[in-house]
Write a protein that holds these residues in place. Structure first.
Motif, PDB file in Angstrom:
ATOM      1  N   TRP A   1       0.501  -1.034   0.032  1.00 37.61           N
ATOM      2  CA  TRP A   1       0.053   0.067  -0.111  1.00 37.61           C
ATOM      3  C   TRP A   1       0.573   1.519   0.104  1.00 37.61           C
ATOM      4  O   TRP A   1       0.667   2.031  -0.649  1.00 37.61           O
ATOM      5  CB  TRP A   1      -0.821  -0.788   0.938  1.00 37.61           C
ATOM      6  CG  TRP A   1      -1.779  -0.766   1.601  1.00 37.61           C
ATOM      7  CD1 TRP A   1      -2.512  -2.170   0.446  1.00 37.61           C
ATOM      8  CD2 TRP A   1      -3.058  -1.130   2.583  1.00 37.61           C
ATOM      9  NE1 TRP A   1      -3.195  -2.226   0.152  1.00 37.61           N
ATOM     10  CE2 TRP A   1      -4.456  -2.114   1.283  1.00 37.61           C
ATOM     11  CE3 TRP A   1      -3.376  -0.579   3.539  1.00 37.61           C
ATOM     12  CZ2 TRP A   1      -4.658  -2.412   2.816  1.00 37.61           C
ATOM     13  CZ3 TRP A   1      -4.565  -1.243   3.916  1.00 37.61           C
ATOM     14  CH2 TRP A   1      -5.082  -2.222   3.618  1.00 37.61           C
TER      15      TRP A   1
ATOM     16  N   ARG B   1      -2.412   4.925   6.986  1.00 37.48           N
ATOM     17  CA  ARG B   1      -2.924   4.061   8.007  1.00 37.48           C
ATOM     18  C   ARG B   1      -1.857   3.032   8.093  1.00 37.48           C
ATOM     19  O   ARG B   1      -1.913   2.246   9.780  1.00 37.48           O
ATOM     20  CB  ARG B   1      -4.332   3.277   8.010  1.00 37.48           C
ATOM     21  CG  ARG B   1      -5.333   4.715   8.327  1.00 37.48           C
ATOM     22  CD  ARG B   1      -6.799   4.021   7.430  1.00 37.48           C
ATOM     23  NE  ARG B   1      -7.595   5.333   7.215  1.00 37.48           N
ATOM     24  CZ  ARG B   1      -8.607   5.619   6.442  1.00 37.48           C
ATOM     25  NH1 ARG B   1      -8.589   4.150   5.480  1.00 37.48           N
ATOM     26  NH2 ARG B   1      -9.359   6.380   6.096  1.00 37.48           N
TER      27      ARG B   1
ATOM     28  N   LEU C   1      -8.526  -1.382   8.179  1.00 38.93           N
ATOM     29  CA  LEU C   1      -8.428  -0.079   7.938  1.00 38.93           C
ATOM     30  C   LEU C   1      -8.813   0.689   7.117  1.00 38.93           C
ATOM     31  O   LEU C   1      -9.120   1.835   6.535  1.00 38.93           O
ATOM     32  CB  LEU C   1      -6.742  -0.313   7.709  1.00 38.93           C
ATOM     33  CG  LEU C   1      -6.073  -0.725   8.903  1.00 38.93           C
ATOM     34  CD1 LEU C   1      -3.785  -0.571   8.071  1.00 38.93           C
ATOM     35  CD2 LEU C   1      -5.816  -0.387   9.952  1.00 38.93           C
ATOM     36  N   HIS C   2      -9.666   0.148   6.262  1.00 38.39           N
ATOM     37  CA  HIS C   2     -10.687   0.524   5.722  1.00 38.39           C
ATOM     38  C   HIS C   2     -11.872   0.846   6.427  1.00 38.39           C
ATOM     39  O   HIS C   2     -11.535   1.101   7.051  1.00 38.39           O
ATOM     40  CB  HIS C   2     -10.956  -0.805   4.766  1.00 38.39           C
ATOM     41  CG  HIS C   2     -10.434  -1.537   3.757  1.00 38.39           C
ATOM     42  ND1 HIS C   2      -9.570  -0.559   2.330  1.00 38.39           N
ATOM     43  CD2 HIS C   2      -9.850  -2.222   3.541  1.00 38.39           C
ATOM     44  CE1 HIS C   2      -8.821  -1.416   2.188  1.00 38.39           C
ATOM     45  NE2 HIS C   2      -9.000  -3.048   2.864  1.00 38.39           N
TER      46      HIS C   2
ATOM     47  N   LEU D   1      -5.423   5.131   3.582  1.00 40.92           N
ATOM     48  CA  LEU D   1      -4.560   4.478   2.854  1.00 40.92           C
ATOM     49  C   LEU D   1      -3.657   3.401   3.768  1.00 40.92           C
ATOM     50  O   LEU D   1      -2.382   3.004   4.377  1.00 40.92           O
ATOM     51  CB  LEU D   1      -5.761   3.133   2.370  1.00 40.92           C
ATOM     52  CG  LEU D   1      -6.599   2.878   2.471  1.00 40.92           C
ATOM     53  CD1 LEU D   1      -6.959   1.081   1.359  1.00 40.92           C
ATOM     54  CD2 LEU D   1      -6.525   1.351   4.026  1.00 40.92           C
TER      55      LEU D   1
ATOM     56  N   TRP E   1      -6.363   4.090  14.457  1.00 43.35           N
ATOM     57  CA  TRP E   1      -5.737   2.737  13.641  1.00 43.35           C
ATOM     58  C   TRP E   1      -5.516   1.202  14.140  1.00 43.35           C
ATOM     59  O   TRP E   1      -5.830   0.265  13.768  1.00 43.35           O
ATOM     60  CB  TRP E   1      -5.479   3.642  12.692  1.00 43.35           C
ATOM     61  CG  TRP E   1      -5.683   4.832  11.571  1.00 43.35           C
ATOM     62  CD1 TRP E   1      -5.826   5.623  11.620  1.00 43.35           C
ATOM     63  CD2 TRP E   1      -7.286   4.115  11.248  1.00 43.35           C
ATOM     64  NE1 TRP E   1      -7.037   6.492  11.167  1.00 43.35           N
ATOM     65  CE2 TRP E   1      -7.565   5.523  10.516  1.00 43.35           C
ATOM     66  CE3 TRP E   1      -7.758   2.860  10.341  1.00 43.35           C
ATOM     67  CZ2 TRP E   1      -9.197   5.279  10.352  1.00 43.35           C
ATOM     68  CZ3 TRP E   1      -9.286   3.020  10.012  1.00 43.35           C
ATOM     69  CH2 TRP E   1      -9.806   4.311   9.472  1.00 43.35           C
TER      70      TRP E   1
ATOM     71  N   VAL F   1      -3.238   3.391  -4.119  1.00 42.01           N
ATOM     72  CA  VAL F   1      -4.448   2.969  -3.471  1.00 42.01           C
ATOM     73  C   VAL F   1      -4.095   4.914  -2.573  1.00 42.01           C
ATOM     74  O   VAL F   1      -3.863   5.441  -2.626  1.00 42.01           O
ATOM     75  CB  VAL F   1      -3.392   2.350  -2.139  1.00 42.01           C
ATOM     76  CG1 VAL F   1      -3.911   2.450  -0.264  1.00 42.01           C
ATOM     77  CG2 VAL F   1      -3.135   0.686  -2.379  1.00 42.01           C
TER      78      VAL F   1
END
Length: 158
Positions: free
Chosen positions: A19, A32, A74-75, A29, A62, A25
């Motif tokens: 990510w 995080r 985390l989404h 995200l 988080w 991405v």
């Protein structure tokens, strides 16, 4: 909850690192993932917050979501709000139909279509953008609805 409670397995670490490197991405995200990787590396909440320019509550949120739900935590969660009153399919179907003659236009605009469907013009624009629809750039020839067209053509052509 101490940061030592955060242990990453190889699969989760690989996902989070991918990510961070990805260009597709979302930035949320990526942030995080950096938080989780930093805490997993043994850095405390305060150090992680300072290094990543976020607040301590953000790091705690988080970190805890990751501990509880893993990478899926985390989404973003679904947001509250009024449900859609019109489906995108209805907007697209209406867009593909020509406007009524009473409007005297060759193609739909967001405002005209929104007024016909009883929704906001931003709703129509969002649907068009989502599906890449551009009614003003259709490749088919359109006859003008201008009643003075013939006189104008004669004037220009001679």
């Amino acid at each position: 909850m101490p940061s030592s409670a955060l242990v990453l397995d190889d699969d989760a670490r690989a996902v989070l690192e991918s990510w961070i490197r990805s260009r597709t991405v979302g930035s949320g995200l990526v942030e995080r993932a950096r938080i989780v990787l930093s805490v997993a590396a043994g850095k405390g909440t305060t150090v992680t917050a300072r290094e990543l320019s976020v607040s301590r509550p953000t790091v705690i949120k988080w970190r805890d979501r990751f501990i509880e739900h893993g990478v899926e935590g985390l989404h973003d969660e679904p947001r509250s709000g009024r449900p859609k009153t019109i489906d995108d399919a209805e907007i697209i179907a209406a867009t593909l139909e020509p406007p009524p003659a009473r409007l005297a236009v060759t193609h739909w605009s967001t405002r005209l279509l929104a007024a016909e469907l009883g929704v906001g013009d931003a709703t129509v624009a969002r649907a068009w953008r989502r599906y890449g629809i551009k009614p003003w750039r259709r490749q088919t020839f359109k006859f003008s609805t201008d009643p003075e067209l013939e006189a104008k053509v004669r004037d220009v052509v001679g």
